[in-house]
Write an enzyme that holds these catalytic residues in place. Structure first.
Site, short mmCIF file in Angstrom:
data_model
loop_
_atom_site.label_atom_id
_atom_site.label_comp_id
_atom_site.label_asym_id
_atom_site.label_seq_id
_atom_site.Cartn_x
_atom_site.Cartn_y
_atom_site.Cartn_z
N ASP A 230 3.87 -3.83 -7.06
CA ASP A 230 2.89 -3.67 -5.98
C ASP A 230 2.29 -5.07 -5.80
O ASP A 230 2.93 -6.06 -6.19
CB ASP A 230 1.82 -2.62 -6.35
CG ASP A 230 0.92 -2.23 -5.18
OD1 ASP A 230 1.37 -1.48 -4.30
OD2 ASP A 230 -0.24 -2.70 -5.12
N LYS B 33 0.01 5.36 -10.76
CA LYS B 33 -0.24 3.97 -10.34
C LYS B 33 -0.89 3.27 -11.52
O LYS B 33 -1.54 3.90 -12.35
CB LYS B 33 -1.19 3.94 -9.14
CG LYS B 33 -1.15 2.65 -8.37
CD LYS B 33 -0.03 2.63 -7.34
CE LYS B 33 0.13 1.26 -6.72
NZ LYS B 33 1.10 1.27 -5.60
P1 NDP Z 1 2.39 -8.93 -2.38
O1 NDP Z 1 1.59 -9.30 -3.57
O2 NDP Z 1 3.82 -9.33 -2.30
O3 NDP Z 1 1.68 -9.49 -1.05
C1 NDP Z 1 0.37 -9.14 -0.73
C2 NDP Z 1 -0.04 -9.89 0.53
O4 NDP Z 1 -1.29 -9.38 0.96
C3 NDP Z 1 -0.24 -11.37 0.30
O5 NDP Z 1 0.03 -12.06 1.49
C4 NDP Z 1 -1.72 -11.45 -0.06
O6 NDP Z 1 -2.30 -12.70 0.18
C5 NDP Z 1 -2.30 -10.40 0.85
N1 NDP Z 1 -3.51 -9.82 0.24
C6 NDP Z 1 -3.59 -9.17 -0.94
N2 NDP Z 1 -4.86 -8.82 -1.20
C7 NDP Z 1 -5.58 -9.27 -0.16
C8 NDP Z 1 -6.95 -9.21 0.16
N3 NDP Z 1 -7.84 -8.60 -0.65
N4 NDP Z 1 -7.34 -9.75 1.34
C9 NDP Z 1 -6.45 -10.38 2.17
N5 NDP Z 1 -5.13 -10.48 1.90
C10 NDP Z 1 -4.72 -9.92 0.76
O7 NDP Z 1 2.23 -7.35 -2.22
P2 NDP Z 1 3.11 -6.30 -1.41
O8 NDP Z 1 3.65 -6.95 -0.18
O9 NDP Z 1 4.03 -5.66 -2.35
O10 NDP Z 1 2.02 -5.20 -1.02
C11 NDP Z 1 1.29 -5.24 0.22
C12 NDP Z 1 0.73 -3.86 0.52
O11 NDP Z 1 1.82 -2.93 0.62
C13 NDP Z 1 -0.20 -3.27 -0.55
O12 NDP Z 1 -1.17 -2.47 0.09
C14 NDP Z 1 0.72 -2.38 -1.37
O13 NDP Z 1 0.03 -1.35 -2.03
C15 NDP Z 1 1.59 -1.82 -0.25
N6 NDP Z 1 2.86 -1.26 -0.68
C16 NDP Z 1 3.77 -2.03 -1.36
C17 NDP Z 1 4.97 -1.47 -1.75
C18 NDP Z 1 6.03 -2.30 -2.41
O14 NDP Z 1 7.14 -1.78 -2.54
N7 NDP Z 1 5.78 -3.54 -2.79
C19 NDP Z 1 5.27 -0.05 -1.51
C20 NDP Z 1 4.28 0.64 -0.71
C21 NDP Z 1 3.12 0.05 -0.34
P3 NDP Z 1 -2.61 -13.69 -1.06
O15 NDP Z 1 -1.26 -14.21 -1.48
O16 NDP Z 1 -3.51 -14.73 -0.53
O17 NDP Z 1 -3.24 -12.84 -2.12
#
Ligand code: NDP
Length: 447
Positions: free
Chosen positions: A168, A128
């Site tokens: 991510d 990571k």
């Molecule tokens: P994105 O950046 O596309 O979206 C993240 C979302 O979560 C946004 O809506 C963001 O809001 C919100 N968010 C992020 N940090 C916080 C926080 N500290 N508090 C509240 N809201 C928060 O990321 P992903 O959708 O790719 O990832 C989401 C989760 O899924 C993560 O935990 C990631 O590790 C996990 N994941 C992702 C994979 C992938 O293929 N992308 C694979 C496996 C797991 P805002 O825009 O306001 O920051």
């Protein structure tokens, strides 16, 4: 009691060796709690100190990223790549760009990734990386300059047979494009060094959808064990990024109704459901305009809860799809009191240990992230296969493989986690993921 002592002793050493890395301690604790009782019956793993070795990254790269913002001012960020474990394949895992990124957060993610990748049955080790860079509010040119500077250093350490990063939080198609462009320019080779690439230049169909779709398929498979399905279910989702968007799409396609989405400012509650048209608005808002979820409430005349999380809303199924530790004990109790009986985690470690204890006590269907969100990395693995074969599979072919992999992960969880009528997915995923990596480590000697 005897196990408890061993777990406490093990954790005391982890905490002493890795001070201040709370998320990493939490991730290791969740694993050793279930794996220590298992390896007590399989002393070959204890003698070879497999658990100790798993918790120590094979390599950590820490570097400076300097870049120029649009005003010509110099900006400096910290960046990392954790190469955690390569026993069953090249390091594989995403890059996160978010101000909360630090060594402990990335080590927890890399540690989880090792077992998750093992569960997919594909030959991928775990890693990571990322940076405390915040893409929010930056221009495309600033993001490009940052990505180019970041990759100038990272390119020395990665490669299609060594380490293959992906996206991510904060790293989507735009960032992967800039990173790939710089890698290709520096190394003078067009190769599958990153996954999540655009379709026209080596990407796989279904990769953007894979994590959200996979977590939804996993919910469906869990429900099937009780003769039930997502059809007619009310679903709360947190986040509105990549994972949340495609979970929303698939739940709706399978006949469920998604009533919430969120971002770090708050959540929207649409009791009529977020259908395909409304989701298209969210995708445009979040992926193109890079706006805030509140705008959904303004457009569709529903309620926006500022600074709140969606777990107080009544639902059958909850999908935490935003970030780590976003669902605590009290919220878990509220969910269950309101009738929720399925949790499928698209995010990594979104539930606190206390929340997990509440799910387990209530014996609801709890699909932890390591199992439920493995669809993303699984399709990344399929992207690597297609790159090596120099061909592209159809959408249907990739989706069918994704479904099969999620089903196989579910079966592994059942094999190692079934206790009478109840399936302990935490135990099943941790032991199932552990065994394959541990056996490879045993075979490869003391390295
Ligand atoms: P994105 O950046 O596309 O979206 C993240 C979302 O979560 C946004 O809506 C963001 O809001 C919100 N968010 C992020 N940090 C916080 C926080 N500290 N508090 C509240 N809201 C928060 O990321 P992903 O959708 O790719 O990832 C989401 C989760 O899924 C993560 O935990 C990631 O590790 C996990 N994941 C992702 C994979 C992938 O293929 N992308 C694979 C496996 C797991 P805002 O825009 O306001 O920051």
């Amino acid at each position: 009691m005897e196990f408890e002592q061993k777990i406490n002793d093990f954790m005391a050493k982890i905490i002493a060796k890795n001070p201040g890395e709370a998320e990493f301690h939490q991730a290791v604790h969740e694993v050793v709690e279930t794996v220590i009782p298992y390896i007590e019956e399989h002393p070959k793993y204890t003698e070879a100190k497999i658990l100790e070795r798993l918790a120590e990254p094979e390599r950590v790269i820490l570097f400076r990223v300097s870049w120029l913002d649009d005003k010509g001012e110099i900006q400096i960020n910290k960046a990392f790549r954790i190469e955690m474990n390569s026993a069953i394949g090249p390091y594989k895992g995403g890059l996160r760009f978010h101000p909360t990124v630090n060594l402990g957060v990335l080590k927890f993610l890399a540690y989880e990734q090792v077992l998750k990748n093992s569960l997919t049955t594909l030959p991928m080790g775990g890693g990571k990386g990322g940076s405390d860079f915040d893409p929010k509010g930056k221009s495309d040119n600033e993001v490009m300059r940052f990505c180019q500077s970041f990759m100038t250093e990272l390119s020395r350490h990665i490669g299609p047979n060594t380490d293959v990063p992906a996206g991510d939080i904060g790293v989507g198609g735009r960032e992967i494009g800039f990173l790939f462009g710089q890698y290709k320019r520096i190394r003078n080779e067009f190769t599958g060094v990153l996954t999540g690439k655009g379709r026209e230049w080596g990407g796989s169909l279904i990769r953007p959808e894979a994590t959200g779709y996979g977590a939804t398929y996993f919910a469906e498979y869990m429900l099937n064990t009780r003769g039930d399905s997502l059809k007619g279910k009310t679903v709360t989702i947190s986040g509105s990024g990549n994972v949340a968007q495609y979970a929303c799409e698939k739940v709706t396609q399978l006949g469920g109704k998604v009533v919430t989405l969120s971002d770090s400012s708050g959540f929207i509650y649409d009791k009529d459901g977020i259908d395909a048209d409304k989701l298209a608005f969210v995708m445009e808002l979040k992926n193109v305009k890079r706006g805030r979820i509140k705008e959904y409430a303004d457009k569709y005349n529903c309620k926006f809860y500022e600074g709140k999380r969606p777990w107080g809303i009544k639902c059958d199924v909850a999908m935490p799809n935003a970030t780590q530790n976003e669902l605590n004990e009290e919220e878990a109790k509220t969910l269950i009191a309101n009738g929720c009986f399925v949790i499928s985690e698209g995010a990594n470690m979104p539930s606190t240990p206390e929340a997990i204890a509440v799910y387990q006590e209530a014996k609801i269907l709890y699909g932890l992230g390591k199992a439920a969100n493995a669809g993303g990395v699984a399709v990344s693995g399929l992207e690597m296969s297609q790159n090596s074969l120099r061909l592209s599979w159809t959408r249907e072919e990739v989706d069918n493989r994704l479904k099969q992999i999620m089903k196989d992960i579910h079966t592994t969880c059942e094999t190692f986690g079934r206790d009478g009528d109840y399936i302990d997915y935490v135990k099943g995923a941790n032991i199932g993921g552990f065994v394959k990596v541990a056996d490879a480590m045993l075979a490869q000697g003391v390295v």
